[in-house]
Write an enzyme that holds these catalytic residues in place. Structure first.
Site, PDB file in Angstrom:
ATOM      1  N   TYR A 137     -37.946   7.196  -9.858  1.00  0.00           N
ATOM      2  CA  TYR A 137     -37.316   6.018  -9.241  1.00  0.00           C
ATOM      3  C   TYR A 137     -38.392   4.935  -9.162  1.00  0.00           C
ATOM      4  O   TYR A 137     -39.286   5.003  -8.316  1.00  0.00           O
ATOM      5  CB  TYR A 137     -36.786   6.390  -7.859  1.00  0.00           C
ATOM      6  CG  TYR A 137     -35.978   5.327  -7.125  1.00  0.00           C
ATOM      7  CD1 TYR A 137     -35.775   4.048  -7.639  1.00  0.00           C
ATOM      8  CD2 TYR A 137     -35.386   5.621  -5.904  1.00  0.00           C
ATOM      9  CE1 TYR A 137     -35.031   3.096  -6.951  1.00  0.00           C
ATOM     10  CE2 TYR A 137     -34.633   4.674  -5.202  1.00  0.00           C
ATOM     11  CZ  TYR A 137     -34.461   3.413  -5.735  1.00  0.00           C
ATOM     12  OH  TYR A 137     -33.727   2.478  -5.045  1.00  0.00           O
ATOM     13  N   LYS A 165     -35.020   5.670 -13.225  1.00  0.00           N
ATOM     14  CA  LYS A 165     -34.092   4.718 -12.616  1.00  0.00           C
ATOM     15  C   LYS A 165     -34.952   3.493 -12.346  1.00  0.00           C
ATOM     16  O   LYS A 165     -35.837   3.525 -11.482  1.00  0.00           O
ATOM     17  CB  LYS A 165     -33.536   5.296 -11.310  1.00  0.00           C
ATOM     18  CG  LYS A 165     -32.952   4.276 -10.382  1.00  0.00           C
ATOM     19  CD  LYS A 165     -32.291   4.956  -9.215  1.00  0.00           C
ATOM     20  CE  LYS A 165     -32.181   4.084  -7.987  1.00  0.00           C
ATOM     21  NZ  LYS A 165     -31.776   2.708  -8.230  1.00  0.00           N
TER      22      LYS A 165
HETATM   23  C1  LIG Z   1     -34.285  -3.487  -4.665  1.00  0.00           C
HETATM   24  C2  LIG Z   1     -32.998  -2.781  -4.438  1.00  0.00           C
HETATM   25  O1  LIG Z   1     -32.620  -2.579  -3.323  1.00  0.00           O
HETATM   26  N1  LIG Z   1     -32.328  -2.384  -5.510  1.00  0.00           N
HETATM   27  C3  LIG Z   1     -31.037  -1.748  -5.447  1.00  0.00           C
HETATM   28  C4  LIG Z   1     -30.037  -2.606  -6.152  1.00  0.00           C
HETATM   29  O2  LIG Z   1     -28.844  -1.914  -6.328  1.00  0.00           O
HETATM   30  C5  LIG Z   1     -29.797  -3.827  -5.297  1.00  0.00           C
HETATM   31  O3  LIG Z   1     -29.304  -3.433  -4.056  1.00  0.00           O
HETATM   32  C6  LIG Z   1     -28.818  -4.757  -5.930  1.00  0.00           C
HETATM   33  O4  LIG Z   1     -29.257  -5.065  -7.205  1.00  0.00           O
HETATM   34  C7  LIG Z   1     -28.607  -6.014  -5.089  1.00  0.00           C
HETATM   35  O5  LIG Z   1     -29.773  -6.772  -5.055  1.00  0.00           O
HETATM   36  C8  LIG Z   1     -31.002  -0.374  -6.057  1.00  0.00           C
HETATM   37  O6  LIG Z   1     -31.850  -0.259  -7.113  1.00  0.00           O
HETATM   38  C9  LIG Z   1     -31.169   0.632  -4.944  1.00  0.00           C
HETATM   39  C10 LIG Z   1     -30.584   1.944  -5.218  1.00  0.00           C
HETATM   40  O7  LIG Z   1     -30.060   2.190  -6.270  1.00  0.00           O
HETATM   41  C11 LIG Z   1     -30.644   2.949  -4.157  1.00  0.00           C
HETATM   42  O8  LIG Z   1     -30.002   2.729  -3.157  1.00  0.00           O
HETATM   43  O9  LIG Z   1     -31.332   3.946  -4.293  1.00  0.00           O
END
Ligand SMILES: CC(=O)N[C@@H]([C@@H](O)[C@H](O)[C@H](O)CO)[C@@H](O)CC(=O)C(=O)O
Length: 304
Positions: A137, A165
């Site tokens: 991750y 990821k």
């Molecule tokens: C920096 C961050 O929080 N990135 C999120 C994105 O899904 C993010 O919420 C989304 O792109 C909105 O900014 C994901 O990569 C987090 C994710 O998949 C998780 O909850 O583990």
């Protein structure tokens, strides 16, 4: 390793609490069933959206178990097991294996700024702790460490490593990780704002924090991409981005807004746990507008 089971839309599962802020098994079951019925490929349990670093080991285990009991064998289940110490991460990894997860994943170590050798050891020890496949991750904006291609290449000597990821913002990172690996290595798009571009540059699936509040839109985006319909893929990404900007525009954490939208839609998973902030005051009323915005977008693409 059959990688097809990881390709597609995999929502990052949200932390589910009762009204007192305790982990609620009933709500975990409701949310996981709700997402399953939408047609998602899998769930990524206990990551950022799972508020992992604000939960105890026992709460994280209870969440992993509850989702697995509900959906194991029906969809792909990935357990995020990153924790402050290697000891706790391995304990979670072995627990995830025991309750039936298909793969493990972990952020790099947090808090201390450690050398890459320590990060390599941390991920390697998690990989060696079970026979499950492992997904790195990479989320430099929260961990302060951005996966380097040389480290990825060294870790690739371990057959258990099946993917990354990638939540770093440059889509080029996806292309670099893909190029440094091999055909049977999967890169997941992390930033939901660029799902379409991430897929075009080499990501074969996505794991995202906003999928759970609008799975229909990401499933549709994936449908457009798979059909080579890039014009509609671009349009839906634009609408998704407008919604993400709205989700991030209120006075609480994005997850609090998402939970507010879900609650108005009949899926109550409580609020966020401190230090994440809940939406307060006048902003609470604006959650309904965001819900409507999501519904309008779903209707707009339903017949295309
Ligand atoms: C920096 C961050 O929080 N990135 C999120 C994105 O899904 C993010 O919420 C989304 O792109 C909105 O900014 C994901 O990569 C987090 C994710 O998949 C998780 O909850 O583990």
């Amino acid at each position: 390793m059959q990688l097809n089971m990881f390709k597609g839309i995999i929502p990052a599962f949200y932390a589910c609490y009762d009204e007192a802020g305790e982990v609620s098994l009933e709500r975990i079951k409701n949310l996981s069933t709700h997402l399953y019925e939408k047609g998602i490929r899998g769930l990524y349990v206990g990551g950022s959206s799972g508020e992992c670093i604000y939960q105890t080991l026992d709460e994280r285990k209870a969440t992993l178990k509850c989702v697995a009991e509900n959906l194991q064998g029906k969809i792909t289940l990935i357990a995020h097991v990153g924790a402050p110490s290697t000891k706790e991460s391995i304990e979670l990894a072995r627990y995830a294996k025991e309750v039936g997860y298909d793969a493990l994943s972990a952020i790099p170590p947090i808090y201390f700024k450690l050398p890459e050798s320590a990060i390599e050891k941390y991920w390697t020890e998690i990989m060696d702790s079970t026979d499950l496949p492992f997904i790195i991750y990479n989320i430099p904006q929260t961990t302060g460490y951005n996966l380097s291609v040389p480290l990825l290449k060294r870790l690739l000597t371990n057959d258990k490593l099946i993917g990354v990821k990638n939540s770093s913002m440059p889509v080029m990172d996806i292309e670099r990780f893909k190029a440094a690996s091999h055909e049977d290595f999967i890169v997941f798009n992390g930033p939901d704002e660029q799902y379409v571009s991430g897929r075009l540059i080499g990501a074969e699936g996505g794991i995202g924090g906003t999928y759970g509040v609008m799975p229909e839109l990401f499933l549709k985006a994936e449908e457009f991409i798979s059909a080579g319909n890039f014009s509609d893929a671009r349009k839906i990404q634009h609408d998704i981005n407008d919604i993400i900007i709205a989700l991030c525009s209120l006075n609480g954490s994005m997850y609090s807004v998402i939970k507010g939208v879900l609650k108005l839609s009949g899926i109550n998973i409580g609020s966020v746990r401190g230090p994440l902030e809940a939406v307060t005051g006048e902003d609470i009323k604006k959650i309904d507008d965001i819900k409507k915005k999501i519904e309008e977008a779903i209707v707009k693409y339903q017949t295309i």
